[in-house]
Design a protein around this motif. Structure first.
Motif, PDB file in Angstrom:
ATOM      1  N   SER A   1      66.504 -17.004  40.824  1.00  0.00           N
ATOM      2  CA  SER A   1      67.562 -16.122  40.334  1.00  0.00           C
ATOM      3  C   SER A   1      68.137 -15.306  41.483  1.00  0.00           C
ATOM      4  O   SER A   1      67.482 -15.114  42.512  1.00  0.00           O
ATOM      5  CB  SER A   1      67.031 -15.173  39.251  1.00  0.00           C
ATOM      6  OG  SER A   1      66.045 -14.311  39.788  1.00  0.00           O
TER       7      SER A   1
ATOM      8  N   VAL B   1      74.834 -18.008  33.965  1.00  0.00           N
ATOM      9  CA  VAL B   1      75.534 -17.090  34.846  1.00  0.00           C
ATOM     10  C   VAL B   1      76.493 -16.240  34.020  1.00  0.00           C
ATOM     11  O   VAL B   1      77.059 -16.710  33.027  1.00  0.00           O
ATOM     12  CB  VAL B   1      76.304 -17.851  35.952  1.00  0.00           C
ATOM     13  CG1 VAL B   1      77.504 -18.614  35.386  1.00  0.00           C
ATOM     14  CG2 VAL B   1      76.708 -16.936  37.082  1.00  0.00           C
TER      15      VAL B   1
ATOM     16  N   ILE C   1      78.929 -22.929  40.592  1.00  0.00           N
ATOM     17  CA  ILE C   1      79.896 -22.104  39.881  1.00  0.00           C
ATOM     18  C   ILE C   1      81.280 -22.446  40.402  1.00  0.00           C
ATOM     19  O   ILE C   1      81.437 -22.897  41.544  1.00  0.00           O
ATOM     20  CB  ILE C   1      79.622 -20.595  40.055  1.00  0.00           C
ATOM     21  CG1 ILE C   1      79.548 -20.230  41.551  1.00  0.00           C
ATOM     22  CG2 ILE C   1      78.332 -20.205  39.347  1.00  0.00           C
ATOM     23  CD1 ILE C   1      79.388 -18.734  41.822  1.00  0.00           C
TER      24      ILE C   1
ATOM     25  N   PHE D   1      81.309 -13.590  39.218  1.00  0.00           N
ATOM     26  CA  PHE D   1      80.075 -14.164  38.686  1.00  0.00           C
ATOM     27  C   PHE D   1      78.913 -13.229  39.027  1.00  0.00           C
ATOM     28  O   PHE D   1      78.903 -12.589  40.082  1.00  0.00           O
ATOM     29  CB  PHE D   1      79.819 -15.545  39.305  1.00  0.00           C
ATOM     30  CG  PHE D   1      80.909 -16.549  39.044  1.00  0.00           C
ATOM     31  CD1 PHE D   1      80.810 -17.442  37.987  1.00  0.00           C
ATOM     32  CD2 PHE D   1      82.045 -16.592  39.852  1.00  0.00           C
ATOM     33  CE1 PHE D   1      81.824 -18.370  37.746  1.00  0.00           C
ATOM     34  CE2 PHE D   1      83.058 -17.510  39.616  1.00  0.00           C
ATOM     35  CZ  PHE D   1      82.940 -18.401  38.554  1.00  0.00           C
TER      36      PHE D   1
ATOM     37  N   LEU E   1      72.901 -15.018  38.327  1.00  0.00           N
ATOM     38  CA  LEU E   1      72.632 -16.453  38.284  1.00  0.00           C
ATOM     39  C   LEU E   1      71.141 -16.691  38.105  1.00  0.00           C
ATOM     40  O   LEU E   1      70.321 -16.162  38.862  1.00  0.00           O
ATOM     41  CB  LEU E   1      73.100 -17.114  39.586  1.00  0.00           C
ATOM     42  CG  LEU E   1      72.818 -18.601  39.733  1.00  0.00           C
ATOM     43  CD1 LEU E   1      73.669 -19.411  38.748  1.00  0.00           C
ATOM     44  CD2 LEU E   1      73.089 -19.054  41.169  1.00  0.00           C
TER      45      LEU E   1
END
Length: 801
Positions: free
Chosen positions: A478, A547, A649, A659, A662
Motif C-alpha cells: 500500500s 484506489v 492508474i 489518486f 493505493l
C-alpha cells in the motif's frame, strides 16, 4: 526466441572456465606464437595522423529506462552507480546523454517535463538531474549531453519553434542550478532537422550565457551534415554531426560494418555515433565493441553512445534486458551487470577524451573484417598509448605484432581481455599479461571472440560488489503517498504516458495525493495513448487492488490490473481496465499488446460527479474478475486470457485527476491457466509437440488427438505452452506467410504471443494466423503462419478453464 546472429545458448560453467584457461595458455609473447590463422603487424607510430577521440557514453532516456534505479535500496543503488560511472571499476563512462523530458512516452516510459504548463518550472522533476549528479560525484570529468524526444503540449508552433528553444534554455538553467554542467545539446531525437531552428538556437544560447554549449545535429542520419555543405550559417551553428545506428543492421544490428558519408567526413567537425546499441546486455557485447572500432575505421566516428544506459524498468516492458545492466526489482535490490559493461570498460578504462586515434595503427586484422579490427590511440602526453583489438568475427587464433615508434613509450605494456562472444564473470576484464617490448616490438596471440586492450596505462580494475537474490514484491502492498515530496514521483510508480506526481490533495482531503499533471497532449515522439502509470510485480496473480479517485474534470478514470506484456506504442499492453466516468458510465475492458481491445462488460452506476472522492476496486481470483465502486459490486466477469500482472492508474486523455490510498491485497493461491488439448477445425486433429520433445526448434505439428503430454497446452498471458516450452514463430521478427512454427524456450517475445480472435489464433506482431498448411490431415504436418482467412485449417479450440 529462435536463434539470431547475436543470440547464443548459455554455455556450461565448465565450458566457460576452460575457455578462459585456454585463452591464458595461448597468450604468448615474442618467441614462437601459438598456431594462428592470420598474422598482423600494427604500426603504433605516435607521429601518425588521426582524429580526436571524444569519448564513450550511454543514454539515460528514450525513455524511462533509468526510472526504477531511483527507488533502489541505498547500498545496491550505489553499487550499480559505481559499476556505471566509477573510474577503474566498471563501465567508467566518459559521457552521459540525458533525456529532456516532455511528458510523453519515448520507449519504456514517459519522462516528466520541468514545465508542465507555461511559465511554471520545477527543476526537481524526474530523475535525470539526480542521475547526472551521481555520475559527476563518481567521475568529475564526465561530460553531459541533453536531447529531447518529446516536448510539453503548451509549446506553440510545434517542436521546431521559438517556444522549444526557450524551453531548452530553461532546462539548461535547471541543469546548472542542480550542478550538472551540460556541454552538448541536441535538437529532436530521430526527427530530422530544421536548419534555421539550429541557427536560432545557437544565437539564443549565446545570448543566454551558454556560448560554451556545443550543438549536436541531427541525432538521426547524415542529412544535416550534407545540408551544411551549402549553408554556412547552419554549419557555423553546429559543432558535432551525430547520427544514429550507422553500423550495419541499424537498430540492434550486428555492426560488422559502419558508414557515414563523404560530406560528413569532409566537413571537418567531429562525427559521433550518437545512438547505437539496442542490444541485450550480454549478447550485444560483440556488436557494441565492433561499433566502436569499426565506427572509426569505416566512418571516422570518434564517439559512441549506447542505448540505453540501463534497463531499470519493469520486466514486462520492451527492451527489458537491453543496456549495460538491468535493475528491474527495486524492492529486492537485485541487479545484473551485463557483458556490455565490460566491453565498454575495455575502451573507457584505457583511454580518455582528447586522445588521438593513430590511423597508421588502426585497421582490419589480416586486412579482412572477418578476422576482426584494431585501433590505436595515443594520450595527450604523447607517450602513453592503447591498442584495442577485437576478434569477434574471427574463427581462429591470430598472431599480432606491434611495432612502437614516433615518441610513444617503449616500456612495459599491460594486456587486459574480455570474452565477449561467450561472456562470463571470470572471463571479463581480466588482466591477462604484462609484456616488455624488445626494441619497441612485441608479439602476442589473440583468441577469437575477444576484445583486448594493450596499454601502457595503469589504474584499471574490476568491481567486486554482488547483487542480492531477486524476489517478488510481497503483498499486501500500500501507499498513501504521505512520504512523497510534492512535484516528485511516488515510489515504484512508473509513468507510461503523461506525468503522475505528488501534490497536496484537493476537494476536502488533506495530505499528499498523486495527480496526473500533464494538462494537454504533449508533442510526442511515438504514438499517443491515454495517460497511465504502472506499479508492482508482473508475477502477481490473485489480488484485489483499490484506489481512491477524485475526478477533477468531466471525464473517465482507469484502474488497471494483471498488466503483462507491453509492446510499442505503450497503449499496446496485455491488461484489464476498469473505467468509470463522472456520469457513472463504466466498463471492464480487455486490452491486448497488439493494440486491440474487447469490452467484457459495461453499464451505469450513480453519477460520481467531479470534485469528490470515490473508491474503485478490481478483484482477480482465478478467471473471475470483480469490479467495485465505493465498495459495491458493479460487475463480475470470467476471462482466462491474462492470469498475472501489475496494477496501474490512469485517465482517458489528459485530465488532471487525483489518486490516493493505493492498496493491493493478496487473493487465494495462484491463478492456474486452463490446460488441455488444442483441437483443430479439421476433425480429429490436435496441435502437437513432435515426440513430446523439449528440444528448442522441435516442430509444432498436427496429429491425431491422443490426450498425451505432447498435446497438453496451457494458455498463459498470451503464450501457448507445452512441456515447459512456448509456441514460437521461427526466426524472431519473421512475419512472412509460410513461416514455420516450433517450440522454444519461453522468453516473452512478440513471436510467442497468440491472441484469440473467435476460434482463430492471431500472432499480434505479424497479424497472421496459426495455419495448418493445405488443410492437411496428415500426421506430422508442421503448422505455420498465414494471412487470416477464417478457413477450418485456421480454426483452433483452446482448453477451457
Amino acid at each position: 526466441m529462435s536463434p539470431t546472429p547475436t543470440t547464443r545458448p548459455p554455455r556450461p560453467l565448465l565450458y566457460l572456465a576452460l575457455t578462459a584457461l585456454l585463452a591464458s595458455v595461448f597468450f604468448t609473447v615474442s618467441g614462437t606464437p601459438a598456431r594462428a590463422a592470420t598474422s598482423t603487424t600494427i604500426s603504433a607510430n605516435g607521429n601518425s595522423g588521426g582524429r580526436t577521440f571524444d569519448g564513450i557514453g550511454a543514454i539515460s532516456g528514450g525513455g524511462g529506462n533509468s526510472r526504477l534505479l531511483r527507488d533502489y535500496p541505498a547500498a545496491q543503488q550505489s553499487q550499480i552507480l559505481d559499476y556505471l560511472f566509477k573510474p577503474g571499476y566498471g563501465a567508467d563512462l566518459q559521457m552521459l546523454k540525458l533525456e529532456i523530458g516532455g511528458d510523453a512516452n519515448s520507449t519504456d516510459g514517459s519522462e516528466p517535463s520541468i514545465e508542465h504548463t507555461r511559465g511554471v518550472v520545477n527543476c526537481n522533476a524526474g530523475y535525470e538531474f539526480w542521475l547526472a549528479q551521481q555520475a559527476k560525484a563518481r567521475n568529475p570529468n564526465i561530460a553531459f549531453y541533453g536531447l529531447a524526444w518529446a516536448a510539453p503540449g503548451w509549446i506553440n508552433g510545434g517542436f521546431w519553434s521559438t517556444d522549444t528553444i526557450n524551453y531548452l534554455i530553461s532546462w539548461l538553467g535547471c541543469a546548472k542550478a542542480d550542478g550538472v554542467p551540460v556541454t552538448y545539446l541536441g535538437g529532436w531525437n530521430e526527427r530530422g532537422y530544421d536548419a534555421n531552428w539550429y541557427i536560432n538556437l545557437r544565437t539564443a544560447l549565446n545570448n543566454a550565457g551558454y556560448s560554451g554549449v556545443k550543438i549536436v545535429a541531427d541525432d538521426s542520419g547524415w542529412d544535416a551534415a550534407d545540408a551544411a555543405a551549402s549553408n554556412s550559417a547552419f554549419n557555423n551553428a553546429v559543432s558535432i554531426w551525430g547520427a544514429h545506428y550507422s553500423c550495419q543492421g541499424g537498430d540492434g544490428g550486428n555492426a560488422n560494418t559502419c558508414s557515414s558519408d563523404s560530406a560528413a567526413q569532409a566537413n571537418g567537425k567531429p562525427l559521433w555515433d550518437s545512438e547505437q546499441g539496442s542490444q541485450d546486455m550480454n549478447t550485444g557485447a560483440p556488436a557494441l565493441i565492433r561499433a566502436i572500432t569499426r565506427g572509426y575505421l569505416d566512418a571516422k566516428m570518434v564517439s559512441y553512445f549506447n542505448w540505453p544506459l540501463i534497463a531499470a524498468i519493469y520486466p514486462n516492458l520492451p527492451y527489458a534486458t537491453v543496456g549495460l545492466a538491468t535493475a528491474g526489482s527495486p524492492w529486492s535490490g537485485a541487479y545484473t551487470i551485463g557483458a556490455n559493461t565490460w566491453a565498454t570498460a575495455q575502451v573507457t578504462q584505457f583511454t580518455q577524451p582528447g586522445w588521438k586515434f593513430l590511423d597508421a595503427g588502426s585497421g582490419y586484422l589480416g586486412g579482412s573484417e572477418s578476422n576482426g579490427t584494431y585501433v590505436t590511440l595515443k594520450s595527450t602526453n604523447n607517450s602513453d598509448y592503447t591498442t584495442i583489438v577485437e576478434t569477434t568475427t574471427a574463427s581462429a587464433a591470430q598472431s599480432v605484432t606491434i611495432n612502437v615508434s614516433g615518441g610513444l613509450s617503449t616500456g612495459q605494456v599491460h594486456v587486459w581481455s574480455t570474452n565477449v562472444n561467450n561472456p562470463s564473470s571470470g572471463s571479463s576484464l581480466v588482466h591477462a599479461q604484462d609484456i616488455t617490448p624488445s626494441n619497441g616490438s612485441y608479439t602476442l596471440t589473440v583468441q577469437p571472440g575477444y576484445v583486448y586492450s594493450i596499454t601502457t596505462t595503469t589504474g584499471q580494475g574490476k568491481g567486486t560488489a554482488t547483487s542480492p537474490a531477486n524476489a517478488a514484491l510481497a503483498l499486501p502492498y500500500s501507499d498513501n503517498f504521505e512520504s512523497t515530496a510534492t512535484n516528485t514521483e511516488a515510489k515504484y510508480l512508473s509513468d507510461m504516458q503523461g506525468s503522475f506526481e505528488a501534490q497536496p490533495c484537493a476537494d476536502g482531503r488533506s495530505g499528499q495525493c498523486v495527480q496526473q499533471v500533464t494538462p494537454v497532449i504533449p508533442i510526442e515522439w511515438q504514438n499517443d495513448s491515454d495517460a497511465f502509470s504502472l506499479i508492482g510485480d508482473p508475477t502477481w496473480s490473485n489480488y484485489t487492488v483499490k484506489v481512491d479517485v477524485d475526478l477533477r474534470q468531466a471525464g473517465t478514470a482507469e484502474l488497471l490490473g494483471r498488466a503483462g506484456t507491453q509492446s510499442r506504442p505503450q497503449g499496446n499492453q496485455n491488461l484489464y481496465k476498469f473505467r468509470v466516468s463522472n456520469t457513472g458510465a463504466w466498463s471492464i475492458v480487455k486490452n491486448y499488446s497488439s493494440g486491440s481491445s474487447t469490452t467484457l462488460a459495461s453499464g451505469t452506476v450513480g453519477a460520481l460527479g467531479t470534485g469528490s472522492w470515490h473508491t474503485l476496486g478490481l478483484t482477480f481470483q482465478g478467471t473471475q474478475i470483480t469490479a467495485t465502486v465505493d465498495g459495491g459490486t458493479v460487475s463480475t466477469v470470467n476471462d482466462s486470457t491474462f492470469l498475472s500482472g501489475q496494477v496501474g492508474i490512469g485517465v482517458v486523455g489528459y485530465q488532471t485527476d487525483m489518486f490516493d490510498n493505493l492498496t493491493i491485497t493478496p487473493g487465494n493461491g495462484t491463478a492456474q491457466p486452463p490446460s488441455g488439448p488444442i483441437t483443430s477445425g479439421i476433425a480429429g486433429k490436435c496441435l502437437d509437440d513432435n515426440g513430446g520433445s523439449t528440444v528448442n526448434g522441435t516442430k509444432a505439428q498436427i496429429w491425431d488427438c491422443n490426450g498425451t503430454g505432447a498435446q497438453t497446452w496451457t494458455y498463459n498471458g498470451g503464450a501457448l505452452q507445452v512441456n515447459g516450452k512456448c509456441l514460437d514463430i521461427t526466426g524472431a521478427g519473421t512475419t512472412a506467410n509460410g513461416t514455420l512454427v516450433e517450440i522454444w524456450d519461453c522468453n516473452g517475445g512478440g513471436n510467442q504471443q497468440w491472441q484469440q480472435n473467435g476460434n482463430t489464433l492471431v500472432n499480434p506482431d505479424s497479424g497472421r494466423c496459426l495455419d495448418d498448411p493445405g488443410f492437411s490431415a496428415t500426421n506430422g504436418t508442421q503448422v505455420e503462419i498465414w494471412d487470416c482467412n477464417g478457413g477450418v485449417n485456421q480454426q483452433w479450440h483452446l482448453p477451457s478453464a
